[in-house]
Design an enzyme around this catalytic site. Structure first.
Site, mmCIF file in Angstrom:
data_model
loop_
_atom_site.group_PDB
_atom_site.id
_atom_site.type_symbol
_atom_site.label_atom_id
_atom_site.label_comp_id
_atom_site.label_asym_id
_atom_site.label_seq_id
_atom_site.Cartn_x
_atom_site.Cartn_y
_atom_site.Cartn_z
ATOM 1 C CB THR A 132 36.334 36.085 43.425
ATOM 2 O OG1 THR A 132 37.674 36.450 43.111
ATOM 3 C CG2 THR A 132 35.423 36.909 42.521
ATOM 4 C CG ASP A 133 40.978 37.914 45.666
ATOM 5 O OD1 ASP A 133 40.605 37.468 44.563
ATOM 6 O OD2 ASP A 133 42.118 37.695 46.129
ATOM 7 C CD GLU A 134 40.011 36.975 39.905
ATOM 8 O OE1 GLU A 134 39.804 37.465 38.793
ATOM 9 O OE2 GLU A 134 40.455 35.825 40.073
ATOM 10 C CE1 TYR A 158 34.697 34.222 38.261
ATOM 11 C CE2 TYR A 158 36.711 35.401 38.830
ATOM 12 C CZ TYR A 158 35.709 34.504 39.164
ATOM 13 O OH TYR A 158 35.715 33.886 40.395
ATOM 14 C CE LYS A 162 31.643 34.802 41.916
ATOM 15 N NZ LYS A 162 30.853 33.561 42.183
HETATM 16 P P1 NAD Z 1 34.794 25.693 38.715
HETATM 17 O O1 NAD Z 1 34.751 26.371 37.383
HETATM 18 O O2 NAD Z 1 35.816 24.651 38.974
HETATM 19 O O3 NAD Z 1 33.380 25.013 39.015
HETATM 20 C C1 NAD Z 1 32.160 25.649 38.733
HETATM 21 C C2 NAD Z 1 31.059 24.597 38.765
HETATM 22 O O4 NAD Z 1 29.800 25.254 38.512
HETATM 23 C C3 NAD Z 1 31.221 23.508 37.694
HETATM 24 O O5 NAD Z 1 31.037 22.238 38.287
HETATM 25 C C4 NAD Z 1 30.106 23.802 36.706
HETATM 26 O O6 NAD Z 1 29.602 22.639 36.068
HETATM 27 C C5 NAD Z 1 29.057 24.437 37.599
HETATM 28 N N1 NAD Z 1 28.134 25.301 36.853
HETATM 29 C C6 NAD Z 1 28.468 26.253 35.939
HETATM 30 N N2 NAD Z 1 27.336 26.807 35.445
HETATM 31 C C7 NAD Z 1 26.288 26.222 36.086
HETATM 32 C C8 NAD Z 1 24.886 26.386 36.032
HETATM 33 N N3 NAD Z 1 24.311 27.281 35.204
HETATM 34 N N4 NAD Z 1 24.099 25.636 36.843
HETATM 35 C C9 NAD Z 1 24.670 24.726 37.684
HETATM 36 N N5 NAD Z 1 25.995 24.515 37.771
HETATM 37 C C10 NAD Z 1 26.788 25.254 36.976
HETATM 38 O O7 NAD Z 1 34.881 26.873 39.766
HETATM 39 P P2 NAD Z 1 35.559 26.906 41.217
HETATM 40 O O8 NAD Z 1 36.970 27.274 41.070
HETATM 41 O O9 NAD Z 1 35.175 25.662 41.944
HETATM 42 O O10 NAD Z 1 34.809 28.159 41.861
HETATM 43 C C11 NAD Z 1 33.598 27.984 42.606
HETATM 44 C C12 NAD Z 1 33.108 29.338 43.081
HETATM 45 O O11 NAD Z 1 34.105 29.942 43.907
HETATM 46 C C13 NAD Z 1 32.834 30.328 41.954
HETATM 47 O O12 NAD Z 1 31.672 31.056 42.288
HETATM 48 C C14 NAD Z 1 34.048 31.241 41.949
HETATM 49 O O13 NAD Z 1 33.712 32.540 41.494
HETATM 50 C C15 NAD Z 1 34.395 31.249 43.427
HETATM 51 N N6 NAD Z 1 35.827 31.481 43.732
HETATM 52 C C16 NAD Z 1 36.791 30.713 43.143
HETATM 53 C C17 NAD Z 1 38.130 30.917 43.468
HETATM 54 C C18 NAD Z 1 39.225 30.064 42.868
HETATM 55 O O14 NAD Z 1 40.407 30.347 43.094
HETATM 56 N N7 NAD Z 1 38.908 29.009 42.125
HETATM 57 C C19 NAD Z 1 38.474 31.908 44.381
HETATM 58 C C20 NAD Z 1 37.459 32.681 44.965
HETATM 59 C C21 NAD Z 1 36.135 32.443 44.637
HETATM 60 P P1 TYD Z 2 44.431 31.821 37.157
HETATM 61 O O1 TYD Z 2 44.766 30.498 37.763
HETATM 62 O O2 TYD Z 2 43.761 31.836 35.818
HETATM 63 O O3 TYD Z 2 43.576 32.618 38.261
HETATM 64 P P2 TYD Z 2 43.104 34.186 38.283
HETATM 65 O O4 TYD Z 2 43.296 34.781 36.956
HETATM 66 O O5 TYD Z 2 41.671 34.057 38.660
HETATM 67 O O6 TYD Z 2 43.954 34.825 39.342
HETATM 68 O O7 TYD Z 2 45.758 32.674 37.039
HETATM 69 C C1 TYD Z 2 46.563 32.968 38.159
HETATM 70 C C2 TYD Z 2 47.657 33.905 37.688
HETATM 71 O O8 TYD Z 2 48.525 33.195 36.796
HETATM 72 C C3 TYD Z 2 47.135 35.103 36.907
HETATM 73 O O9 TYD Z 2 47.933 36.242 37.231
HETATM 74 C C4 TYD Z 2 47.348 34.728 35.464
HETATM 75 C C5 TYD Z 2 48.586 33.849 35.513
HETATM 76 N N1 TYD Z 2 48.661 32.768 34.505
HETATM 77 C C6 TYD Z 2 49.802 32.624 33.709
HETATM 78 O O10 TYD Z 2 50.787 33.406 33.828
HETATM 79 N N2 TYD Z 2 49.843 31.598 32.802
HETATM 80 C C7 TYD Z 2 48.801 30.740 32.634
HETATM 81 O O11 TYD Z 2 48.883 29.830 31.767
HETATM 82 C C8 TYD Z 2 47.632 30.891 33.459
HETATM 83 C C9 TYD Z 2 46.452 29.964 33.316
HETATM 84 C C10 TYD Z 2 47.615 31.926 34.385
#
Ligand code: NAD
Ligand code: TYD
Length: 371
Positions: A132-134, A158, A162
C-alpha cells in the site's frame, strides 16, 4: 501458461483480481487461498467456482505446510499475495491480528516459497507482494507525491505491519534469491468492497438513512483507483516487471474525503430520481421522503494519527511497463454506486453477524463524539 496461487482471494481486491485474471488469461489456472475472516466472502467467488480453471482452498497463510503442499501439488509458479488485515480503524482498536497476519503470515508464505521453489526443484517462479502507499506515511498539501524511493514512514499499526512485510519480501530476495516483486497501490474502490471502507459505507448508510461519519475536518486526501486498474498494474508487473523491484500503482486522482462523500450523495440523489423503485426498496433513505443524501453528513471525532494526505507518483510503472489507469473516476464511481444498488443481497449478507456488531459499536462510539 501459468499456475497462480492468489492469497486473500475472497477479499475485495482478491475477488476482483481472480475475475480479472480468468477473463484476461484463458490459458492460466488460479488457486485461491483464503482464511475467510470477517472480510472474506466465498459468495463473491460463486461465478469463479463454476470455472474449471479455478479452485478455492479454505486455509490460512500462516499454515506453512498447507502452502507448501499447494505450491507442489498445483505446480504453482506465480504467487500473488493479497491476504491481510486491511482496515486502519481495526488496527487501531486491535493491532495484534495485523502483526499475526501481515507480518508473520507473510513470513510464513516466504518460508514456504523458499522451501519449495529454491530448496526444491528450482523452477522459475514469482512471488508478488501487494502493498500500500500508506507505508510512505503522510504528505502535506504541497509535497510531491510518493515515489518508489520515498523513505518508509508508516503511522498506523496497519501501515507499520505492511511496511514490515515489504521489508521481509525484499530481504528474501537479497538474501536467498527469491524472485520477488512488490507493488504499492493507492486506495482502491469498486465492487465487492466491504462496507467498513469509506465508499461502500457511504452508499449503504444513505440507503439506511444513517449518518455519514466524516472524520475530523473531512479535508484528508486520498488517491482513488478503480480496482480493475490495480489488477491490470499487477498483471503488467508479473509479465514485464524486473525481479527485485517495487512499483507504485495509482490513479492520479486525489480527493478530499468530504468532496468524495458529497459526490456520492449527488449520485445517489440522481439514482433515486431516475429509479422510483429505489424509494420503495429503501424507505429509510432521505430521498424516499423528499430529502437529500447530504443531510446525513455528520462530522465525528478524528481517527487517531489520521494521515493527512496520500498521493502516488506512478511514473516508473508508466515508463517501464506502459501502465495507465483505464477507468475515469467519473465512470468508476458511477459503476460502483450502481453495483451496490444492484447487489443488495451481497452487502446484506456480509453485514450480518459479528461484522454488523462491530460496525454498530464503532458508530455509537463515533457518534457520541460528533460535533
Ligand atoms: P480485504 O480486507 O477486503 O481482504 C483481505 C482478505 O484476506 C480477506 O478475504 C481475508 O479473509 C483474507 N485473510 C486475512 N487473513 C488471512 C490469513 N491469515 N490467511 C488467509 N487469508 C486471510 O482487503 P483488500 O482491500 O482486498 O486488500 C488486499 C490487499 O491489498 C491487502 O494486502 C492490502 O494491504 C492491499 N491494499 C489494499 C488497498 C485498498 O484500498 N483496499 C490499497 C492498497 C493495497
Ligand atoms: P478508509 O476507506 O478506511 O481507507 P484508508 O484509511 O486506508 O485510507 O478511509 C478513507 C478515508 O476516509 C480516510 O481518510 C478515513 C476517512 N473515513 C471517514 O471520514 N469516515 C469513515 O467512516 C471512514 C470509514 C473513513
Amino acid at each position: 501458461m501459468a499456475n497462480l496461487l492468489v492469497t486473500g482471494a475472497a477479499g475485495f481486491i482478491g475477488v476482483n483480481f481472480v475475475y480479472y485474471w480468468l477473463r484476461e488469461h484463458p490459458e492460466d489456472r488460479v488457486v485461491g487461498l483464503d482464511a475467510l475472516t470477517y472480510a472474506g466472502n466465498l459468495q463473491s467467488l460463486a461465478e469463479a467456482q463454476q470455472d474449471p480453471r479455478f479452485r478455492f482452498v479454505h486455509g490460512d497463510i500462516r499454515d506453512q505446510a498447507l502452502v507448501e503442499r499447494l505450491l507442489r501439488e498445483e505446480a504453482i509458479d506465480t504467487l500473488v499475495h493479497f491476504a491481510a488485515e486491511s482496515h486502519v480503524d481495526r488496527s487501531i482498536s486491535g493491532p495484534d491480528a495485523f502483526i499475526d497476519t501481515n507480518i508473520n503470515g507473510t513470513h510464513s508464505l516466504l518460508k514456504a516459497a523458499r522451501s519449495v521453489w529454491l530448496d526444491g526443484d528450482g523452477r522459475p517462479h514469482r512471488f508478488h507482494h501487494v502493498s500500500t502507499d500508506e507505508v510512505y506515511g503522510s504528505l502535506e498539501a504541497d509535497d510531491p507525491p510518493f515515489t518508489e524511493s520515498t523513505p518508509y514512514a508508516p503511522n498506523s499499526p496497519y501501515s507499520a505491519s505492511k511496511a514490515a512485510s515489504d521489508h521481509l519480501v525484499r530481504a528474501y530476495h537479497h538474501t536467498y534469491g527469491l524472485q520477488v516483486t512488490t507493488s504499492n497501490c493507492s486506495n482502491n474502490y469498486g465492487p465487492y468492497q466491504f462496507p467498513e471502507k469509506l465508499i461502500p459505507l457511504v452508499i449503504i448508510n444513505i440507503l439506511h438513512g444513517r449518518p455519514l461519519p466524516i472524520y475530523g475536518d473531512g479535508l484528508n486526501v486520498r488517491d482513488w483507483l478503480y480496482v480493475d486498474d490495480h489488477a491490470c498494474g499487477i498483471d503488467l508487473i508479473l509479465h514485464k516487471g524486473r525481479v527485485g523491484e517495487t512499483y507504485n500503482i495509482g490513479g492520479h486522482n486525489e480527493w478530499t474525503n468530504i468532496d468524495i462523500v458529497r459526490l456520492i450523495c449527488g449520485l445517489m440523489d440522481e439514482r433515486f430520481a431516475a429509479e422510483p423503485d429505489l424509494a420503495r426498496r429503501f424507505p429509510d433513505a432521505p430521498q424516499a421522503r423528499g430529502g437529500a443524501a447530504e443531510s446525513l453528513i455528520t462530522y465525528v471525532k478524528d481517527r487517531p494519527g489520521h494521515d493527512r494526505r496520500y498521493a502516488i507518483d506512478a511514473t516508473k510503472t508508466g515508463a517501464e511497463l506502459g501502465y495507465r489507469p483505464q477507468e475515469t473516476f467519473e465512470s468508476g464511481i458511477r459503476k460502483t454506486v450502481q453495483w451496490y444498488l444492484d447487489n443488495e443481497g451481497w452487502w446484506r449478507a456480509v453485514m450480518d453477524g459479528s461484522y454488523k456488531d462491530w460496525i454498530d459499536q464503532q458508530y455509537q462510539e463515533r457518534l457520541a463524539n460528533s460535533g
